[in-house]
Scaffold this motif. Structure first.
Motif, PDB file in Angstrom:
ATOM      1  N   GLU A  52      44.920  33.748  40.359  1.00  0.00           N
ATOM      2  CA  GLU A  52      44.743  33.455  38.938  1.00  0.00           C
ATOM      3  C   GLU A  52      44.527  31.967  38.700  1.00  0.00           C
ATOM      4  OE1 GLU A  52      44.522  35.926  36.451  1.00  0.00           O
ATOM      5  OE2 GLU A  52      44.271  36.979  38.358  1.00  0.00           O
ATOM      6  N   LYS A  72      41.012  30.767  39.720  1.00  0.00           N
ATOM      7  CA  LYS A  72      40.000  31.079  38.717  1.00  0.00           C
ATOM      8  C   LYS A  72      39.900  29.964  37.676  1.00  0.00           C
ATOM      9  CE  LYS A  72      40.667  36.122  38.966  1.00  0.00           C
ATOM     10  NZ  LYS A  72      41.182  37.300  38.205  1.00  0.00           N
ATOM     11  N   ASN A 121      50.221  39.414  40.033  1.00  0.00           N
ATOM     12  CA  ASN A 121      49.533  38.245  39.488  1.00  0.00           C
ATOM     13  C   ASN A 121      50.481  37.156  38.983  1.00  0.00           C
ATOM     14  OD1 ASN A 121      46.938  39.238  39.970  1.00  0.00           O
ATOM     15  ND2 ASN A 121      46.871  40.313  38.010  1.00  0.00           N
TER      16      ASN A 121
END
Length: 527
Positions: free
Chosen positions: A116, A119, A107
């Motif tokens: 990430e 999002k 990540n």
């Protein structure tokens, strides 16, 4: 003075989105991505996969149905990724389980980073029709994309001054679009306000305008071609500058477009010359010369489509300010970046050699961090029949493409701590990077090697090394980076033999060497 002739050239080009024509083989080839990347591209562009399968001239038909994904796509199974991080060593207290260790690396240092950020993508100015504007950004405005954006640079005075990263270019009403602005939400994103960490300084005064910038003819020039804005780090230092290129590549993934028919605008708020030792690398991202912001000084300019790229020194970004979790290596994102640049710059792999291991020693024509007995070490390497040895100084007398040809064809790359070691990004997968001495900066190139997934080695015995003096930093005094070194020949050879053992036994080296040998086998025709 305003260059109207240049502005006219910009405004005449109308390319809004990347499209590909199945009626012309040349258009398929204009994808210009490594063949290994094609299935990933088709996963994210299924309409082009269908067109390829229906087109007899598509050169990718045999791999069009291969299931691959980068890892940020919805439903992407781990087995279909290019690779997953390897974490054989301890996390040193960062996390409590091996699963969390792998997830942390993925990540923060791999394509999970794109997931990430996706999002976080939020609409800050919403349009209602195609003539309206839009503004979407991730947290802290580290990346933004805009449509029909208006910039009034009539009072910016960019052509005077020496500050490349001014934060006062726009006041309210001088940048914005015709859309419904969430002004309070914008104000909450300023925590990372800093020249190379976010775009907040440039966009904090984004305004909801009472006119359509393009439709209502409020722009002196309209740039129709999709445009990437980027603020650049030091162009004379490969380690720092390639943070720019890596983050531009990440932005392409985020935008799902690898077209080179785009503009790149360098957001430099000064008229100063920008020294770029690696400028040929822009050819991997655009077919056009880099545009400087000063070329729009004194006018109102509008962009149909604009991307404000991820930046080189973002907090927890790739790779300058990234605290990399211990014990892991192998970022498929960095490997893909390497392949992408090498492919587009047409750098060929000429190995492995059938019976040789290619060893390159980097030397320096600088005041400090020289290997004082480099000639002795090179002579020692040349006594080993298995080694093909090059001793090179990557200075401005060698074009950057020629430098890449050398580094990409180095099975073992050796050099003292310095930006030239960034060439490890372009070594083959089986390679070894040997930072012969890290000058008491142990993490920098070790972490970069872990991102690239290469074997890293460094000097192991200080009693077998001689430091010329205590070092002479101009303000800090004694410093290990500001002196020169010599190294014991036999200990040096021991380490290089150890590196050669890694290369010889690497599965990809073995497989590729076998393919090389098979290509050279004579064909026996039976009568």
């Amino acid at each position: 003075m305003l260059d109207w002739q240049w502005l006219t050239r910009v405004s005449l080009v109308l390319v809004v989105t990347f499209d590909i024509s199945v009626d012309c083989v040349r258009s398929w080839l204009d994808l210009n991505i490594p063949q290994e990347h094609v299935p990933y591209f088709f996963t994210n562009n299924p309409h082009l996969r269908r067109q390829c399968l229906a087109d007899s001239s598509c050169p990718y038909k045999n791999i069009a149905n291969v299931t691959k994904c980068w890892g940020y796509e919805s439903g992407c199974h781990e087995k279909n990724r290019m690779s997953s991080p390897q974490c054989p060593e301890d996390a040193n207290g960062w996390v409590n389980t091996k699963k969390l260790q792998v997830e942390k690396f993925w990540n923060s240092a791999d394509f999970g980073y794109v997931t990430e950020r996706k999002k976080e993508l939020t609409t800050f100015c919403e349009g209602r029709d195609q003539d309206d504007s839009t503004l979407e950004c991730v947290r802290y405005f580290r990346y933004c994309k805009a449509t029909n954006i208006y910039m009034d640079l009539r009072k910016s005075n960019i052509r005077s001054g020496t500050n490349r990263y001014r934060e006062d270019i726009f006041t309210e009403g001088q940048i914005g679009g015709h859309c419904k602005l969430k002004k309070d939400a914008v104000k909450q994103e300023g925590e990372h306000k800093s020249p190379l960490q976010s775009w907040f300084a440039e966009l904090e005064n984004y305004s909801s305008l009472d006119f359509h910038p393009i439709k209502d003819n409020k722009c002196d020039i309209v740039v129709e071609k999709p445009t990437y804005f980027i603020k650049l780090d030091a162009g004379v230092n490969m380690y720092h500058h390639f943070c720019d290129y890596v983050n531009l590549y990440i932005s392409q993934h985020f935008n799902n477009s690898f077209s080179t028919d785009v503009n790149i605008v360098m957001w430099d708020t000064s008229p100063m010359y920008y020294g770029d030792f690696f400028e040929v690398t822009w050819e991997a991202f655009t077919d056009h010369p880099v545009i400087y912001l000063k070329q729009f000084d004194g006018i109102r300019v509008c962009f149909r489509q604009a991307v404000f790229s991820f930046l080189a020194r973002m907090r927890f970004g790739l790779y300058y300010n990234m605290p990399l979790i211990p014990g892991c290596y192998g970022s498929s994102l960095i490997r893909a970046f390497s392949q992408h640049v090498l492919h587009r710059l047409q750098i060929q792999q000429n190995g492995p050699l059938e019976s040789k291991i290619r060893v390159t020693l980097l030397t320096r024509s600088t005041t400090y961090r020289n290997i004082l007995n480099a000639n002795e070490l090179v002579a020692a390497l040349k006594t080993v029949g298995e080694f093909q040895v090059i001793n090179v100084d990557f200075n401005r007398d060698i074009s950057f493409k020629d430098q890449l040809k050398i580094s990409h064809n180095s099975d073992i790359l050796i050099g003292i701590h310095g930006a030239g070691l960034t060439h490890m990004l372009f070594q083959p997968d089986w390679a070894v990077i040997m930072e012969i001495y890290n000058c008491e900066d142990s993490g920098c190139y070790f972490d970069l090697s872990r991102l690239r997934g290469l074997k890293y080695m460094t000097w192991e015995r200080k009693d077998k090394m001689v430091q010329e003096d205590e070092g002479h930093h101009p303000t800090l005094g004694a410093h290990a980076k500001f002196t020169n070194y010599s190294f014991d020949r036999d200990e040096f050879l021991r380490l290089v033999f150890k590196a050669a053992d890694h290369v010889r036994t690497h599965p990809k080296f073995i497989a590729d060497r076998k393919r090389v040998k098979n290509r050279k086998k004579p064909i026996n025709d039976e009568l």
